[in-house]
Design a protein around this motif. Structure first.
Motif, PDB file in Angstrom:
ATOM      1  N   PHE A  88      -4.789   4.758  17.265  1.00 29.32           N
ATOM      2  CA  PHE A  88      -5.476   5.602  16.827  1.00 29.32           C
ATOM      3  C   PHE A  88      -6.521   4.989  16.222  1.00 29.32           C
ATOM      4  O   PHE A  88      -8.110   5.267  15.961  1.00 29.32           O
ATOM      5  N   ARG A  89      -6.609   3.944  14.983  1.00 25.22           N
ATOM      6  CA  ARG A  89      -7.650   3.596  13.682  1.00 25.22           C
ATOM      7  C   ARG A  89      -8.255   2.155  14.577  1.00 25.22           C
ATOM      8  O   ARG A  89      -9.730   2.740  14.262  1.00 25.22           O
ATOM      9  N   ALA A  90      -7.870   2.530  15.260  1.00 23.61           N
ATOM     10  CA  ALA A  90      -9.264   0.890  16.803  1.00 23.61           C
ATOM     11  C   ALA A  90      -9.427   1.809  17.829  1.00 23.61           C
ATOM     12  O   ALA A  90     -10.446   1.490  17.569  1.00 23.61           O
ATOM     13  N   CYS A  91      -8.775   2.671  18.045  1.00 25.04           N
ATOM     14  CA  CYS A  91      -9.871   3.696  18.753  1.00 25.04           C
ATOM     15  C   CYS A  91     -11.313   4.210  18.111  1.00 25.04           C
ATOM     16  O   CYS A  91     -12.115   4.191  18.976  1.00 25.04           O
ATOM     17  N   VAL A  92     -10.960   4.346  16.755  1.00 30.03           N
ATOM     18  CA  VAL A  92     -12.524   4.580  16.317  1.00 30.03           C
ATOM     19  C   VAL A  92     -12.931   3.719  15.499  1.00 30.03           C
ATOM     20  O   VAL A  92     -13.645   3.828  14.388  1.00 30.03           O
ATOM     21  N   GLY A  93     -12.607   2.487  15.334  1.00 22.96           N
ATOM     22  CA  GLY A  93     -13.010   1.631  14.413  1.00 22.96           C
ATOM     23  C   GLY A  93     -12.840   1.302  13.596  1.00 22.96           C
ATOM     24  O   GLY A  93     -13.255  -0.212  12.824  1.00 22.96           O
ATOM     25  N   LEU A  94     -11.316   1.631  12.750  1.00 24.61           N
ATOM     26  CA  LEU A  94     -11.265   1.379  11.772  1.00 24.61           C
ATOM     27  C   LEU A  94     -10.053  -0.265  11.958  1.00 24.61           C
ATOM     28  O   LEU A  94      -9.036   0.444  12.765  1.00 24.61           O
ATOM     29  N   PRO A  95     -10.260  -0.712  10.853  1.00 25.85           N
ATOM     30  CA  PRO A  95      -8.550  -1.646  10.851  1.00 25.85           C
ATOM     31  C   PRO A  95      -7.409  -1.200  10.505  1.00 25.85           C
ATOM     32  O   PRO A  95      -7.230   0.238  10.318  1.00 25.85           O
ATOM     33  N   PRO A  96      -6.273  -2.284  11.650  1.00 31.89           N
ATOM     34  CA  PRO A  96      -5.213  -1.754  10.681  1.00 31.89           C
ATOM     35  C   PRO A  96      -4.605  -1.224   9.845  1.00 31.89           C
ATOM     36  O   PRO A  96      -5.168  -2.282   8.608  1.00 31.89           O
ATOM     37  N   GLU A  97      -3.873  -0.654   9.510  1.00 28.30           N
ATOM     38  CA  GLU A  97      -3.360  -0.396   8.519  1.00 28.30           C
ATOM     39  C   GLU A  97      -2.469  -1.196   7.984  1.00 28.30           C
ATOM     40  O   GLU A  97      -1.311  -1.824   8.693  1.00 28.30           O
ATOM     41  N   ASN A  98      -1.949  -1.805   6.476  1.00 25.12           N
ATOM     42  CA  ASN A  98      -1.282  -2.406   5.914  1.00 25.12           C
ATOM     43  C   ASN A  98      -1.082  -2.022   4.482  1.00 25.12           C
ATOM     44  O   ASN A  98      -1.554  -1.181   3.949  1.00 25.12           O
ATOM     45  N   PHE A  99       0.214  -2.507   4.144  1.00 22.69           N
ATOM     46  CA  PHE A  99       0.456  -1.891   3.121  1.00 22.69           C
ATOM     47  C   PHE A  99       0.338  -3.346   2.196  1.00 22.69           C
ATOM     48  O   PHE A  99       1.023  -3.329   0.529  1.00 22.69           O
ATOM     49  N   MET A 100      -0.361  -4.609   2.303  1.00 22.21           N
ATOM     50  CA  MET A 100      -0.034  -5.728   1.024  1.00 22.21           C
ATOM     51  C   MET A 100      -0.917  -4.900  -0.164  1.00 22.21           C
ATOM     52  O   MET A 100      -0.743  -5.646  -1.205  1.00 22.21           O
ATOM     53  N   THR A 101      -2.000  -4.643   0.222  1.00 24.46           N
ATOM     54  CA  THR A 101      -3.280  -3.932  -0.839  1.00 24.46           C
ATOM     55  C   THR A 101      -3.051  -5.404  -2.162  1.00 24.46           C
ATOM     56  O   THR A 101      -3.391  -5.024  -3.224  1.00 24.46           O
ATOM     57  N   LEU A 102      -3.018  -6.581  -1.632  1.00 26.86           N
ATOM     58  CA  LEU A 102      -3.701  -7.437  -2.307  1.00 26.86           C
ATOM     59  C   LEU A 102      -4.978  -7.018  -3.664  1.00 26.86           C
ATOM     60  O   LEU A 102      -5.330  -8.324  -4.315  1.00 26.86           O
ATOM     61  N   GLU A 103      -5.929  -6.553  -3.003  1.00 27.63           N
ATOM     62  CA  GLU A 103      -7.399  -6.513  -3.453  1.00 27.63           C
ATOM     63  C   GLU A 103      -6.625  -4.907  -5.239  1.00 27.63           C
ATOM     64  O   GLU A 103      -7.640  -5.475  -5.832  1.00 27.63           O
ATOM     65  N   GLN A 104      -5.381  -5.083  -5.220  1.00 26.33           N
ATOM     66  CA  GLN A 104      -4.752  -4.335  -6.269  1.00 26.33           C
ATOM     67  C   GLN A 104      -3.934  -4.957  -7.118  1.00 26.33           C
ATOM     68  O   GLN A 104      -2.933  -4.453  -8.117  1.00 26.33           O
ATOM     69  N   LYS A 105      -3.693  -6.168  -6.728  1.00 24.06           N
ATOM     70  CA  LYS A 105      -2.884  -7.811  -7.340  1.00 24.06           C
ATOM     71  C   LYS A 105      -3.456  -8.926  -7.687  1.00 24.06           C
ATOM     72  O   LYS A 105      -2.957  -9.392  -8.340  1.00 24.06           O
ATOM     73  N   ILE A 106      -4.320  -8.895  -7.214  1.00 20.28           N
ATOM     74  CA  ILE A 106      -5.314 -10.418  -7.917  1.00 20.28           C
ATOM     75  C   ILE A 106      -6.410 -10.350  -8.197  1.00 20.28           C
ATOM     76  O   ILE A 106      -7.420  -9.325  -8.019  1.00 20.28           O
ATOM     77  N   PRO A 107      -6.670 -10.360  -9.610  1.00 18.24           N
ATOM     78  CA  PRO A 107      -7.464 -10.458 -10.475  1.00 18.24           C
ATOM     79  C   PRO A 107      -9.002  -9.842  -9.659  1.00 18.24           C
ATOM     80  O   PRO A 107      -9.870  -9.661 -10.335  1.00 18.24           O
ATOM     81  N   SER A 108      -9.031 -11.351  -9.166  1.00 16.68           N
ATOM     82  CA  SER A 108     -10.618 -11.599  -9.155  1.00 16.68           C
ATOM     83  C   SER A 108     -10.797 -10.908  -8.023  1.00 16.68           C
ATOM     84  O   SER A 108     -12.831 -10.153  -7.823  1.00 16.68           O
TER      85      SER A 108
END
Length: 205
Positions: free
Chosen positions: A180-200
């Protein structure tokens, strides 16, 4: 409960060795299950909920190895719709030790089941509205008539011939969320959250 706890134990690295389930209830479900042929069908569905979790973990389990699984269901008219369930899960732990979790649950069986029927109808109707096409195709198509996305609400999910059966509850739920995220144009959820783990990447956000 069985699919949740089995998923948790196996994916935590604890080798589930035996599952014993005892139930008694006094409604029509209990009466029907007192017939041997009906009970056998229920026994198979209850036993199958951990099969794919075991097969998917070839570190803990050898090929064709599976936990002992015993299911007992008794008809006790006096308790009516009040279902009593006792479940025991025994796992191997560090240095050959064992860990046993025992759970007791008393519930109004029909009151738990009825909302699932509503959800099945709503989800099936929503999925009937969805049409999909590959980028290079011109025609849209519906889902396969065996709607495996309903697995989250069913104890013995059905899938199209040749497809993988998924009993793990969290994987089933994530399928619905991402659909249903795809149906409203959102990317699938994932829990890597690299944006909170890699300093850059953290600086970019």
């Amino acid at each position: 409960m069985k699919s949740v706890l089995a998923d948790f134990l196996i994916n935590s690295g604890l080798k589930l060795r035996s599952v014993v389930s005892y139930n008694h209830l006094g409604n029509n479900d209990g009466k029907n299950l007192s017939a041997p042929e009906t009970f056998r069908s229920k026994e198979i569905s209850k036993s199958g909920v951990i099969a794919d979790m075991v097969k998917a973990n070839n570190i803990l389990y050898e090929k064709d190895e599976e936990p002992d699984h015993c299911v007992v269901i008794k008809y006790v008219p006096y308790v009516g719709d009040s279902k009593r369930a006792l479940d025991e899960y025994t796992s191997e732990i560090f240095m050959g030790g064992t860990n046993t979790i025992v759970m007791h649950n008393t519930c109004e069986d029909s009151l738990l089941a009825t909302p699932l029927i509503y959800d099945l109808v709503i989800l099936a109707e929503l999925c009937e509205r969805i049409q999909i096409k590959k980028e290079e195709d011109t025609n849209y198509e519906h889902f396969h008539p065996v709607l495996s996305v309903l697995s989250f609400l069913l104890k013995a999910p059905q899938v199209p011939p040749g497809c993988q059966v998924v009993n793990a509850l969290f994987a089933q739920r994530q399928c619905i969320v991402n659909l249903f995220r795809a149906c409203v144009g959102l990317p699938p959820e994932n829990f890597m959250t690299l944006e909170q783990k890699i300093p850059s990447l953290m600086n970019e956000s």
